[in-house]
Write a protein that holds these residues in place. Sequence first.
Motif, PDB file in Angstrom:
ATOM      1  N   TYR A   1      24.440  38.970  59.659  1.00 20.17           N
ATOM      2  CA  TYR A   1      24.783  37.636  60.182  1.00 20.17           C
ATOM      3  C   TYR A   1      24.623  36.549  59.124  1.00 20.17           C
ATOM      4  CZ  TYR A   1      19.704  37.389  60.675  1.00 20.17           C
ATOM      5  OH  TYR A   1      18.358  37.413  60.423  1.00 20.17           O
TER       6      TYR A   1
ATOM      7  N   PRO B   1      29.418  39.673  60.225  1.00 17.65           N
ATOM      8  CA  PRO B   1      28.380  38.888  60.910  1.00 17.65           C
ATOM      9  C   PRO B   1      28.403  39.065  62.431  1.00 17.65           C
ATOM     10  CG  PRO B   1      29.401  37.564  59.209  1.00 17.65           C
ATOM     11  CD  PRO B   1      30.204  38.825  59.322  1.00 17.65           C
TER      12      PRO B   1
ATOM     13  N   PHE C   1      27.832  26.753  63.207  1.00 22.15           N
ATOM     14  CA  PHE C   1      27.492  27.429  61.953  1.00 22.15           C
ATOM     15  C   PHE C   1      26.275  26.779  61.295  1.00 22.15           C
ATOM     16  CE2 PHE C   1      27.952  28.170  57.372  1.00 22.15           C
ATOM     17  CZ  PHE C   1      28.179  29.529  57.335  1.00 22.15           C
TER      18      PHE C   1
ATOM     19  N   ALA D   1      35.325  28.856  60.271  1.00 24.03           N
ATOM     20  CA  ALA D   1      34.082  28.878  61.044  1.00 24.03           C
ATOM     21  C   ALA D   1      34.006  27.675  61.987  1.00 24.03           C
ATOM     22  CB  ALA D   1      32.876  28.870  60.102  1.00 24.03           C
TER      23      ALA D   1
ATOM     24  N   SER E   1      30.564  32.328  62.464  1.00 25.28           N
ATOM     25  CA  SER E   1      31.077  32.640  61.125  1.00 25.28           C
ATOM     26  C   SER E   1      32.532  33.082  61.168  1.00 25.28           C
ATOM     27  CB  SER E   1      30.226  33.735  60.474  1.00 25.28           C
ATOM     28  OG  SER E   1      28.914  33.278  60.251  1.00 25.28           O
TER      29      SER E   1
ATOM     30  N   ALA F   1      25.030  32.460  64.784  1.00 27.12           N
ATOM     31  CA  ALA F   1      25.475  32.601  63.389  1.00 27.12           C
ATOM     32  C   ALA F   1      26.580  33.635  63.281  1.00 27.12           C
ATOM     33  CB  ALA F   1      24.296  32.989  62.505  1.00 27.12           C
TER      34      ALA F   1
ATOM     35  N   GLU G   1      27.937  34.876  55.456  1.00 23.37           N
ATOM     36  CA  GLU G   1      28.705  33.677  55.092  1.00 23.37           C
ATOM     37  C   GLU G   1      27.826  32.483  54.734  1.00 23.37           C
ATOM     38  OE1 GLU G   1      31.786  34.021  54.739  1.00 23.37           O
ATOM     39  OE2 GLU G   1      32.223  35.843  55.857  1.00 23.37           O
ATOM     40  N   TYR G   2      26.500  32.668  54.733  1.00 27.41           N
ATOM     41  CA  TYR G   2      25.602  31.537  54.494  1.00 27.41           C
ATOM     42  C   TYR G   2      25.202  31.429  53.028  1.00 27.41           C
ATOM     43  CZ  TYR G   2      25.058  30.512  59.426  1.00 27.41           C
ATOM     44  OH  TYR G   2      25.307  30.140  60.721  1.00 27.41           O
TER      45      TYR G   2
ATOM     46  N   SER H   1      33.755  36.025  61.354  1.00 22.92           N
ATOM     47  CA  SER H   1      33.909  37.150  60.431  1.00 22.92           C
ATOM     48  C   SER H   1      33.381  38.391  61.121  1.00 22.92           C
ATOM     49  CB  SER H   1      33.137  36.892  59.134  1.00 22.92           C
ATOM     50  OG  SER H   1      33.192  38.008  58.278  1.00 22.92           O
TER      51      SER H   1
END
Length: 348
Positions: free
Chosen positions: A239, A148, A89, A84, A143, A139, A242-243, A145
């Motif tokens: 989104y 997201p 991020f 990331a 990420s 975001a 990954e948080y 990814s």
Amino acid sequence: MTAFFQSLGLSFEAAWTIATVAGILLIAFPVMLAVAIVIYFDRKIWAAMALRKGPNVVGPFGILQSFADGLKVFLQETIIPSAANKGLFLIAPIITFTVALLAWAVIPFSATAILSNINVGLLYILAISSLGVYGTVIAGWSSNSKYPFFSAMRASAQMISYEVSIGFILICVVLWAGSFNLQTIVEAQKGHVFGIINGFVANPLLFPMWVMFLISGMAETQRAPFDLTEAESELVAGYQTEYSSMAFALYWLGEYANVLLMCALNAVLFWGGYLPPLDIPVLYAVPGLVWMLGKILFFFFIFSWVKATVPRYRYDQLMRLGWKVFLPVSLAWVVIVSGYLMFTGHFA
């Protein structure tokens, strides 16, 4: 408030600075506290509609559940994916949360309780709400990814689509009230219909605009049935996938602060804001703040009710509703409202 601090012997500059900071804190802290409380009520409403009990362990009737959840995420580790963009991020949830709080600066809670009574308050709300999409898009991109990122693309298209129709809806309100100042818009609704009903919503020409504004508000805040940016069956958690820890909590706080803001705007723009429902002297004995908070809670119940009962739209249905229904109808309604006001001499 500035005059009060000046009476304590402070210079105008120092008194203004302290008064401004105090005013900001007087709005920010209650909003954050309200978010924790409405999350609890949100879960209780969902549970009641599904014949469940909902939160009922932490504190009396489970009222402290949101605070326990907040403590839990505060103590968790913040995990940043190795691929990331770390700076973006981390800053994305801060943008979402900060923007969600900024919009409350111009909301009139009563005739005297407003932080910044600017003449272009409605334009300020539109500008601030437009910035909210950046937190989501950043975001999704940072990420690194695919889920997201897909969610971020959905969010940007969804928010832009419904902001256009919201803009035309607000033009109808501004034309009738003759001002972008939110307090002036509230006062323009006093005795609006038959000289006794406070609120544009009882106006046959503006009632359809309120219905569209309510639905567009749900789409703008990505609430069900328009929560396609977090569609679990398609995008895991969208989104936010990954948080973790407080970064994830900031998104929740921002989301619910935006929902409460939309509830407040429904009250201010169409339901008379801090005015009582009827223009009867005895009703004015109840403080305007009480009427305003009651209307906000009423609309929050509607938001929760819809989320608990209405299935999620497909993405093509969401876009079709925004571009092929709400946009042409709201644009046509601007012409209808302005034509009516010109014909009746409202602008004279």
